[in-house]
Each structure stands twice: as structure tokens, then as C-alpha cells.
Design a protein around this motif. Structure first.
Motif, PDB file in Angstrom:
ATOM      1  N   ILE A   1      44.070  40.824   7.741  1.00 17.86           N
ATOM      2  CA  ILE A   1      44.640  40.448   9.043  1.00 17.86           C
ATOM      3  C   ILE A   1      46.072  39.983   8.874  1.00 17.86           C
ATOM      4  O   ILE A   1      46.962  40.345   9.663  1.00 17.86           O
ATOM      5  N   GLU A   2      46.333  39.207   7.847  1.00 15.84           N
ATOM      6  CA  GLU A   2      47.694  38.755   7.573  1.00 15.84           C
ATOM      7  C   GLU A   2      48.596  39.937   7.222  1.00 15.84           C
ATOM      8  O   GLU A   2      49.751  39.991   7.643  1.00 15.84           O
ATOM      9  N   PHE A   3      48.069  40.885   6.460  1.00 13.72           N
ATOM     10  CA  PHE A   3      48.828  42.095   6.114  1.00 13.72           C
ATOM     11  C   PHE A   3      49.212  42.845   7.393  1.00 13.72           C
ATOM     12  O   PHE A   3      50.353  43.290   7.556  1.00 13.72           O
ATOM     13  N   GLY A   4      48.249  42.991   8.303  1.00 14.97           N
ATOM     14  CA  GLY A   4      48.530  43.671   9.558  1.00 14.97           C
ATOM     15  C   GLY A   4      49.606  42.963  10.362  1.00 14.97           C
ATOM     16  O   GLY A   4      50.530  43.597  10.893  1.00 14.97           O
ATOM     17  N   LYS A   5      49.503  41.653  10.435  1.00 16.95           N
ATOM     18  CA  LYS A   5      50.510  40.874  11.162  1.00 16.95           C
ATOM     19  C   LYS A   5      51.889  41.064  10.541  1.00 16.95           C
ATOM     20  O   LYS A   5      52.893  41.275  11.246  1.00 16.95           O
ATOM     21  N   ARG A   6      51.941  41.016   9.215  1.00 17.90           N
ATOM     22  CA  ARG A   6      53.211  41.100   8.498  1.00 17.90           C
ATOM     23  C   ARG A   6      53.895  42.456   8.681  1.00 17.90           C
ATOM     24  O   ARG A   6      55.124  42.547   8.740  1.00 17.90           O
ATOM     25  N   HIS A   7      53.093  43.501   8.813  1.00 22.42           N
ATOM     26  CA  HIS A   7      53.651  44.849   8.865  1.00 22.42           C
ATOM     27  C   HIS A   7      53.519  45.515  10.239  1.00 22.42           C
ATOM     28  O   HIS A   7      53.776  46.717  10.374  1.00 22.42           O
ATOM     29  N   GLY A   8      53.142  44.750  11.243  1.00 29.73           N
ATOM     30  CA  GLY A   8      53.079  45.288  12.593  1.00 29.73           C
ATOM     31  C   GLY A   8      51.954  46.290  12.807  1.00 29.73           C
ATOM     32  O   GLY A   8      52.079  47.215  13.619  1.00 29.73           O
ATOM     33  N   ILE A   9      50.837  46.102  12.092  1.00 26.08           N
ATOM     34  CA  ILE A   9      49.686  46.990  12.200  1.00 26.08           C
ATOM     35  C   ILE A   9      48.571  46.265  12.946  1.00 26.08           C
ATOM     36  O   ILE A   9      48.219  45.141  12.597  1.00 26.08           O
ATOM     37  N   LYS A  10      48.012  46.892  13.958  1.00 26.04           N
ATOM     38  CA  LYS A  10      46.925  46.270  14.705  1.00 26.04           C
ATOM     39  C   LYS A  10      45.668  46.179  13.830  1.00 26.04           C
ATOM     40  O   LYS A  10      45.436  47.036  12.970  1.00 26.04           O
ATOM     41  N   THR A  11      44.868  45.153  14.081  1.00 23.33           N
ATOM     42  CA  THR A  11      43.641  44.946  13.321  1.00 23.33           C
ATOM     43  C   THR A  11      42.470  44.724  14.262  1.00 23.33           C
ATOM     44  O   THR A  11      42.631  44.201  15.366  1.00 23.33           O
TER      45      THR A  11
END
Length: 315
Positions: free
Chosen positions: A151-161
């Protein structure tokens, strides 16, 4: 809108026994039939999306036993990218003994096996490929720290989760999932995570609103034969069911999520994608099994056009 889906999640070997009734404690009874197949919440969601034509990347761990290579081959047979499906040395594959009653309802045990070895470092190893995705699907058959990291990776890279909190656990820290784009529990999971009653649709909505009040933007509650409920901080929308006669409900919730993901990355339309997902999940419960019960896009659209697959069953 077109896009790619990543599933950072589990795989299991389904050991399915069809029973005439559930045995009582200490009782041995004869069951009429048994089947074995590939399953697991992450794998099922990936396969449902792939069978509908989505471009799917799988990040998962298999055991180094007799089931591991077969699981990887199964992913590849559906066109799923398996570059980040790796073996956990000395570990068994995950297994899921399932008992299915004549009504189609099921009871499931899971043994995580190698799924417990899918760690945050595996997300970093897959980072460059994950960055090419538009939506990451997550479940709770893998370590919680891995879920939080994704989830943090998605937030950091603008990817929905999207997080499907199944199997539900009170150990899930809601403060660490506030940035998830879609939170998709069923009623039982919602009750466990909120501590609130879910006996009526009004109670389900109130429980879901307690999550949006904490900062989770979009909650989608699957409600079995009652359809689904979309709750955001500003509105509530019912996803109406169309009745079907269930044969086997195993994997219906995964069919719902995988198909929603596929339609959502194609269209960007949440409500329309949920409506299609409810119908796809309903279609899946009219056949035995999990992944083998999921329709291809051509099969699903043909059933919708002739009226035989219209439905709204998802759990």
C-alpha cells in the motif's frame, strides 16, 4: 482507459470435498466426491482478471514441493506474468481444504505455507515491474507487513491499491491502510474489523461509514445474495443482485474482485465495474470449483446476452 493489474498475494492448492452434510465433532461420514485444483485468494483474483483479458502480473511464493511448479504453470497457462513467482526453500505450498454442502455453501481451512514467506523485500525486487501497473490487488493470506509495504509502494508511486481483508484478522492496523484506494470486505470481515453489527443493510452501511470516517476513501462491502454496497465519504450506492441458483460459492468473492479490477482498469468507472463484477461473480457460482468456474470474457458476454448468466452473487 487501459491498464495493467498486479496481484501481490497468495496461492493455494484447493482440496475440495463435496459433502452431503457437515460432520459433527468426532464423527466420520462418507463424502460423495473430491476434486483438487489451484486456488488461493490472490491466485483466484489474478486468474479471474486474466480470463477476462486483463494484463496481470503475479508476485507470490510457492513451496518447493510437488505443488509449486504446477501452481506456476497454472498461472502461465492463463497468460499471467510469473517472473516474480518464486519458491520458498524448505516450505510447503499453501493448501486449502474446502468442504462444500449441497446448498453450495462452503467451509474452508487454509495453511499458508510458502505464502508466509512473501515479504516486503519481494515488493522491492519486483518494483520496476510493479511501477508499470495501474492497480495492485492485496489480500490477507500473506504477512501483514507485506500488505502495508505494498500500500505504501502504491501511494509512493501513484498506483491505486485494493485490499480484500480476507481472511479477516483483528491484527490488521487500520491506521496503516488509510491510503488504500479500495477496501473490499464481506459482512463478516466488516463486523470483525469494526466491532459493529452487520445484520441489516443499514447496519452494514453504518459500519462501512465508520471506516470512511477514519480516512479510508472507498469501501465496497460484498453481501452475498444481497449484492454489494459502495460507500464513500459522500455517497452510498447499492449494487443490486439478480438471483441465481448457486452450485458452489467457493471463490465467488475472488471472482468479484478480479473482475472488478479488470473492468475498472479498462474504464475507470467504479459503479459500472461493480455491476459487471456482481454479474460475473453470480455466474461463477453456477458451476463447481474455483478458477475453473470463472468464465472467459467471450463466455461471460455470451451468457449475459442470452440471459443465462445475469446475476449478483458475491461473497
Amino acid at each position: 482507459m487501459t491498464g495493467r493489474i498486479a496481484v501481490v498475494g497468495s496461492n493455494m492448492v484447493d482440496l475440495i470435498t463435496y459433502v452431503t452434510r457437515m460432520p459433527a465433532k468426532g464423527e466420520t461420514i462418507e463424502a460423495p466426491s473430491f476434486e483438487m485444483g489451484c486456488g488461493g485468494k490472490g491466485a483466484n483474483q489474478a486468474v479471474a482478471a486474466a480470463k477476462l483479458g486483463a494484463d496481470v502480473l503475479m508476485v507470490s511464493k510457492v513451496g518447493d514441493d510437488m505443488f509449486g511448479d504446477n501452481t506456476t504453470r497454472n498461472f502461465a497457462s492463463f497468460g499471467i506474468d510469473t517472473r516474480h513467482v518464486s519458491k520458498a526453500a524448505g516450505k510447503s505450498s499453501g493448501v486449502a481444504p474446502i468442504m462444500v454442502e449441497p446448498s453450495g455453501e462452503n467451509s474452508i481451512l487454509i495453511v499458508k505455507g510458502a505464502n508466509a514467506d512473501l515479504l516486503p523485500v519481494d515488493i522491492e525486487r519486483a518494483a520496476e515491474d510493479l511501477k508499470t501497473c495501474d492497480l495492485i490487488l492485496l489480500q490477507l493470506e500473506i504477512p501483514l507487513e507485506t500488505v502495508y509495504a505494498a500500500i505504501e509502494f502504491g501511494k509512493r508511486h501513484g498506483i491505486k491499491t485494493l485490499l480484500n481483508p480476507a481472511p479477516a484478522t483483528s491484527a490488521l492496523d487500520l491506521r496503516r491502510i488509510l491510503h488504500v484506494s479500495f477496501f473490499v470486505p464481506n459482512e463478516t470481515e466488516l463486523a470483525l474489523l469494526t466491532g459493529l453489527p452487520v445484520g441489516t443493510v443499514a447496519e452494514i452501511e453504518a459500519a462501512a461509514r465508520s471506516l470512511t470516517a477514519k480516512g479510508i476513501g472507498t469501501v465496497i462491502v460484498t453481501m452475498g445474495e444481497r449484492g454489494a454496497l459502495l460507500v464513500t465519504q459522500t455517497e452510498t450506492t447499492a449494487i443490486e443482485p439478480v438471483r441465481v441458483t448457486p452450485v458452489d460459492t467457493t471463490g465467488a468473492g475472488d471472482a468479484f474482485i478480479g473482475s472488478f479490477a479488470c473492468y475498472y482498469v479498462e474504464t475507470g468507472d467504479v459503479k459500472a465495474s461493480l455491476d459487471r463484477a456482481a454479474r460475473y461473480a453470480a455466474d461463477s457460482v453456477t458451476r463447481r470449483g474455483t478458477q475453473k468456474a470463472y468464465a472467459t470474457r467471450e463466455q461471460f458476454e455470451a451468457r449475459q446476452s442470452d440471459g443465462s448468466g445475469a446475476g449478483g452473487f458475491s461473497r
